[in-house]
Scaffold this motif. Structure first.
Motif, PDB file in Angstrom:
ATOM      1  N   GLU A  41       0.879  -1.169  -0.173  1.00  0.00           N
ATOM      2  CA  GLU A  41      -0.147  -0.050  -0.008  1.00  0.00           C
ATOM      3  C   GLU A  41       0.785   1.037  -0.051  1.00  0.00           C
ATOM      4  OE1 GLU A  41      -3.172  -0.111   2.963  1.00  0.00           O
ATOM      5  OE2 GLU A  41      -3.454  -2.057   2.647  1.00  0.00           O
ATOM      6  N   ASP A  42       1.942   1.199   0.668  1.00  0.00           N
ATOM      7  CA  ASP A  42       2.953   2.578   0.917  1.00  0.00           C
ATOM      8  C   ASP A  42       3.394   2.752  -0.496  1.00  0.00           C
ATOM      9  OD1 ASP A  42       2.499   2.529   3.516  1.00  0.00           O
ATOM     10  OD2 ASP A  42       4.223   1.808   4.169  1.00  0.00           O
ATOM     11  N   MET A  43       3.819   1.545  -1.144  1.00  0.00           N
ATOM     12  CA  MET A  43       4.501   1.699  -2.693  1.00  0.00           C
ATOM     13  C   MET A  43       3.561   2.311  -3.526  1.00  0.00           C
ATOM     14  SD  MET A  43       7.571   1.502  -2.190  1.00  0.00           S
ATOM     15  CE  MET A  43       8.215   1.365  -3.809  1.00  0.00           C
ATOM     16  N   ASP A  44       2.267   1.826  -3.667  1.00  0.00           N
ATOM     17  CA  ASP A  44       1.092   2.394  -4.435  1.00  0.00           C
ATOM     18  C   ASP A  44       0.934   3.675  -4.112  1.00  0.00           C
ATOM     19  OD1 ASP A  44       0.882  -0.346  -5.366  1.00  0.00           O
ATOM     20  OD2 ASP A  44      -0.740  -0.861  -4.331  1.00  0.00           O
ATOM     21  N   LEU A  45       0.759   4.043  -2.910  1.00  0.00           N
ATOM     22  CA  LEU A  45       0.568   5.386  -2.648  1.00  0.00           C
ATOM     23  C   LEU A  45       1.545   6.228  -3.094  1.00  0.00           C
ATOM     24  CD1 LEU A  45      -1.614   7.289  -1.035  1.00  0.00           C
ATOM     25  CD2 LEU A  45      -0.459   6.901   1.125  1.00  0.00           C
ATOM     26  N   ALA A  46       2.669   5.959  -2.857  1.00  0.00           N
ATOM     27  CA  ALA A  46       3.934   6.886  -3.392  1.00  0.00           C
ATOM     28  C   ALA A  46       4.116   6.939  -4.638  1.00  0.00           C
ATOM     29  CB  ALA A  46       5.467   6.544  -2.530  1.00  0.00           C
ATOM     30  N   GLY A  47       3.961   5.776  -5.222  1.00  0.00           N
ATOM     31  CA  GLY A  47       3.845   5.821  -6.841  1.00  0.00           C
ATOM     32  C   GLY A  47       2.919   6.554  -7.527  1.00  0.00           C
ATOM     33  N   SER A  48       1.678   6.669  -6.807  1.00  0.00           N
ATOM     34  CA  SER A  48       0.765   7.273  -7.810  1.00  0.00           C
ATOM     35  C   SER A  48       0.775   8.881  -7.681  1.00  0.00           C
ATOM     36  CB  SER A  48      -0.697   7.035  -7.038  1.00  0.00           C
ATOM     37  OG  SER A  48      -0.815   7.590  -5.636  1.00  0.00           O
ATOM     38  N   PHE A  49       1.386   9.452  -6.754  1.00  0.00           N
ATOM     39  CA  PHE A  49       1.518  10.981  -7.048  1.00  0.00           C
ATOM     40  C   PHE A  49       3.051  11.232  -7.262  1.00  0.00           C
ATOM     41  CE2 PHE A  49      -1.652  10.371  -3.445  1.00  0.00           C
ATOM     42  CZ  PHE A  49      -2.710  10.653  -4.133  1.00  0.00           C
ATOM     43  N   GLU A  50       3.614  10.564  -8.046  1.00  0.00           N
ATOM     44  CA  GLU A  50       5.104  10.502  -8.310  1.00  0.00           C
ATOM     45  C   GLU A  50       5.368  11.920  -9.122  1.00  0.00           C
ATOM     46  OE1 GLU A  50       9.115   9.311  -8.676  1.00  0.00           O
ATOM     47  OE2 GLU A  50       7.230   8.092  -7.777  1.00  0.00           O
ATOM     48  N   GLY A  51       6.237  12.631  -8.649  1.00  0.00           N
ATOM     49  CA  GLY A  51       6.680  13.841  -9.220  1.00  0.00           C
ATOM     50  C   GLY A  51       5.708  15.113  -9.107  1.00  0.00           C
ATOM     51  N   LEU A  52       4.819  14.904  -8.163  1.00  0.00           N
ATOM     52  CA  LEU A  52       3.772  15.898  -7.809  1.00  0.00           C
ATOM     53  C   LEU A  52       4.371  16.548  -6.372  1.00  0.00           C
ATOM     54  CD1 LEU A  52       0.490  14.490  -8.634  1.00  0.00           C
ATOM     55  CD2 LEU A  52       1.802  16.085  -9.907  1.00  0.00           C
ATOM     56  N   ARG A  53       4.171  17.978  -6.327  1.00  0.00           N
ATOM     57  CA  ARG A  53       4.407  18.519  -4.953  1.00  0.00           C
ATOM     58  C   ARG A  53       3.334  18.599  -4.238  1.00  0.00           C
ATOM     59  NH1 ARG A  53       3.221  22.675  -8.510  1.00  0.00           N
ATOM     60  NH2 ARG A  53       2.503  24.492  -7.608  1.00  0.00           N
ATOM     61  N   CYS A  54       3.419  19.047  -2.851  1.00  0.00           N
ATOM     62  CA  CYS A  54       2.528  19.110  -2.004  1.00  0.00           C
ATOM     63  C   CYS A  54       1.751  20.320  -2.363  1.00  0.00           C
ATOM     64  CB  CYS A  54       3.044  19.426  -0.614  1.00  0.00           C
ATOM     65  SG  CYS A  54       3.837  17.967   0.242  1.00  0.00           S
ATOM     66  N   GLY A  55       0.409  20.060  -2.216  1.00  0.00           N
ATOM     67  CA  GLY A  55      -0.727  20.959  -2.581  1.00  0.00           C
ATOM     68  C   GLY A  55      -0.789  21.257  -4.218  1.00  0.00           C
ATOM     69  N   ALA A  56      -0.500  20.309  -4.821  1.00  0.00           N
ATOM     70  CA  ALA A  56      -0.346  20.195  -6.495  1.00  0.00           C
ATOM     71  C   ALA A  56      -1.994  20.207  -6.781  1.00  0.00           C
ATOM     72  CB  ALA A  56       0.199  19.084  -6.870  1.00  0.00           C
ATOM     73  N   ARG A  57      -2.370  20.909  -7.726  1.00  0.00           N
ATOM     74  CA  ARG A  57      -3.636  21.090  -8.296  1.00  0.00           C
ATOM     75  C   ARG A  57      -3.823  20.261  -9.614  1.00  0.00           C
ATOM     76  NH1 ARG A  57      -7.994  24.408  -7.168  1.00  0.00           N
ATOM     77  NH2 ARG A  57      -6.873  25.357  -5.713  1.00  0.00           N
ATOM     78  N   ILE A  58      -4.468  19.231  -9.775  1.00  0.00           N
ATOM     79  CA  ILE A  58      -4.683  18.871 -10.975  1.00  0.00           C
ATOM     80  C   ILE A  58      -5.832  19.246 -11.521  1.00  0.00           C
ATOM     81  CG2 ILE A  58      -5.084  16.481 -12.153  1.00  0.00           C
ATOM     82  CD1 ILE A  58      -3.360  15.249 -10.071  1.00  0.00           C
ATOM     83  N   ARG A  59      -5.927  19.653 -12.759  1.00  0.00           N
ATOM     84  CA  ARG A  59      -7.210  20.233 -13.098  1.00  0.00           C
ATOM     85  C   ARG A  59      -7.994  18.880 -14.097  1.00  0.00           C
ATOM     86  NH1 ARG A  59      -5.991  26.278 -15.225  1.00  0.00           N
ATOM     87  NH2 ARG A  59      -5.614  27.034 -13.152  1.00  0.00           N
ATOM     88  N   VAL A 140      -7.040  18.592  -5.465  1.00  0.00           N
ATOM     89  CA  VAL A 140      -5.802  18.918  -4.812  1.00  0.00           C
ATOM     90  C   VAL A 140      -5.324  17.942  -3.920  1.00  0.00           C
ATOM     91  CG1 VAL A 140      -5.016  20.907  -3.169  1.00  0.00           C
ATOM     92  CG2 VAL A 140      -7.003  21.202  -4.772  1.00  0.00           C
ATOM     93  N   LEU A 141      -3.833  17.764  -4.256  1.00  0.00           N
ATOM     94  CA  LEU A 141      -3.150  16.617  -3.454  1.00  0.00           C
ATOM     95  C   LEU A 141      -2.381  17.211  -2.282  1.00  0.00           C
ATOM     96  CD1 LEU A 141      -1.829  14.899  -6.513  1.00  0.00           C
ATOM     97  CD2 LEU A 141      -3.900  14.424  -5.497  1.00  0.00           C
ATOM     98  N   ASP A 142      -3.027  16.708  -0.861  1.00  0.00           N
ATOM     99  CA  ASP A 142      -2.098  17.146   0.224  1.00  0.00           C
ATOM    100  C   ASP A 142      -1.828  15.871   1.082  1.00  0.00           C
ATOM    101  OD1 ASP A 142      -2.105  19.720  -0.061  1.00  0.00           O
ATOM    102  OD2 ASP A 142      -4.469  20.111   0.360  1.00  0.00           O
ATOM    103  N   ASP A 143      -0.640  15.800   1.193  1.00  0.00           N
ATOM    104  CA  ASP A 143      -0.160  14.620   2.139  1.00  0.00           C
ATOM    105  C   ASP A 143      -0.824  13.285   1.690  1.00  0.00           C
ATOM    106  OD1 ASP A 143       1.494  16.440   3.478  1.00  0.00           O
ATOM    107  OD2 ASP A 143       0.034  16.886   5.041  1.00  0.00           O
ATOM    108  N   TYR A 144      -1.691  12.588   2.431  1.00  0.00           N
ATOM    109  CA  TYR A 144      -2.065  11.392   2.078  1.00  0.00           C
ATOM    110  C   TYR A 144      -3.447  11.339   1.487  1.00  0.00           C
ATOM    111  CZ  TYR A 144       1.345   9.414   5.287  1.00  0.00           C
ATOM    112  OH  TYR A 144       2.450   8.760   5.795  1.00  0.00           O
ATOM    113  N   GLU A 145      -4.214  12.325   1.231  1.00  0.00           N
ATOM    114  CA  GLU A 145      -5.521  12.636   0.774  1.00  0.00           C
ATOM    115  C   GLU A 145      -5.292  13.577  -0.495  1.00  0.00           C
ATOM    116  OE1 GLU A 145      -5.335  15.516   3.884  1.00  0.00           O
ATOM    117  OE2 GLU A 145      -5.322  13.404   4.163  1.00  0.00           O
ATOM    118  N   ALA A 146      -6.250  13.205  -1.185  1.00  0.00           N
ATOM    119  CA  ALA A 146      -6.757  14.214  -2.503  1.00  0.00           C
ATOM    120  C   ALA A 146      -8.151  14.643  -2.310  1.00  0.00           C
ATOM    121  CB  ALA A 146      -6.509  13.260  -3.836  1.00  0.00           C
ATOM    122  N   ALA A 147      -8.152  16.262  -2.197  1.00  0.00           N
ATOM    123  CA  ALA A 147      -9.533  16.751  -2.033  1.00  0.00           C
ATOM    124  C   ALA A 147      -9.851  17.225  -3.528  1.00  0.00           C
ATOM    125  CB  ALA A 147      -9.396  17.628  -0.816  1.00  0.00           C
ATOM    126  N   ALA A 148     -11.349  17.099  -3.636  1.00  0.00           N
ATOM    127  CA  ALA A 148     -11.613  17.976  -4.921  1.00  0.00           C
ATOM    128  C   ALA A 148     -12.243  19.156  -4.562  1.00  0.00           C
ATOM    129  CB  ALA A 148     -12.944  16.915  -5.472  1.00  0.00           C
TER     130      ALA A 148
END
Length: 178
Positions: A41-59, A140-148
């Protein structure tokens, strides 16, 4: 690239090699990817946000009509490309009506396209603009959760109609996709 060092709470933390905010949070809490608990689970979580910084916004793109006579203006398309596309729909595909959609920063380009088409077709083209506000969703990606998050964006739709069909253009009902 690791910056700083992993230390106790309140001290400077480093980013793991992936550079993601999930890896930074794992480093801060002392959890290394692939640790004892739930390594997969840790590897999946870390790999899914690869290259994004904290607070990244995906449109997320807004829903679109997939019909041929709906043209969506983007920032990467040139005005010449759009002009050729709409002219092809009128002249080769036989459409008597084309919708041009622009949102936010692409509204000026949609207006310029409408002006160029009006100059090209003259009195044969009827232009009906309509404006609206569209709700779009950002992730919006923050730490462990992604908020819409929802925000409002201005939108312009140009309904372009030919007052009478062009000579030599095939009827729209028999237009083929190529």
């Amino acid at each position: 690239s690791a910056r700083g060092k992993v230390s106790g709470p309140g001290e400077r933390i480093g980013l793991e090699a992936s550079g993601s905010c999930v890896s930074a949070r794992m480093a801060e809490t002392g959890m290394a990817p692939g640790g004892a608990d739930n390594a997969d689970e840790d590897m999946d979580l870390a790999g899914s946000f690869e290259g994004l910084r904290c607070g990244a916004r995906i449109r997320r793109p807004p829903p679109r009509s997939h019909e041929e006579h709906h043209v969506y203006v983007s920032r990467r398309q040139s005005l010449v490309q759009l002009l050729k596309l709409v002219r092809r729909l009128f002249e080769r595909r036989g459409h008597n009506e084309v919708f041009v959609h622009g949102m936010g920063a692409t509204i000026p380009k949609a207006v310029h396209l409408g002006q160029d088409l009006t100059m090209h077709y003259g009195a044969r083209l009827i232009l009906e603009p309509s404006i609206s506000t569209v709700a779009v969703v950002d992730d919006v990606l923050d730490d462990y959760e992604a908020a819409a998050e929802e925000r409002k964006v201005s939108a312009l739709t140009l309904r372009l109609r030919l007052s009478f069909p062009l000579a030599g253009a095939p009827p729209a009902s028999r237009a083929t996709l190529a």
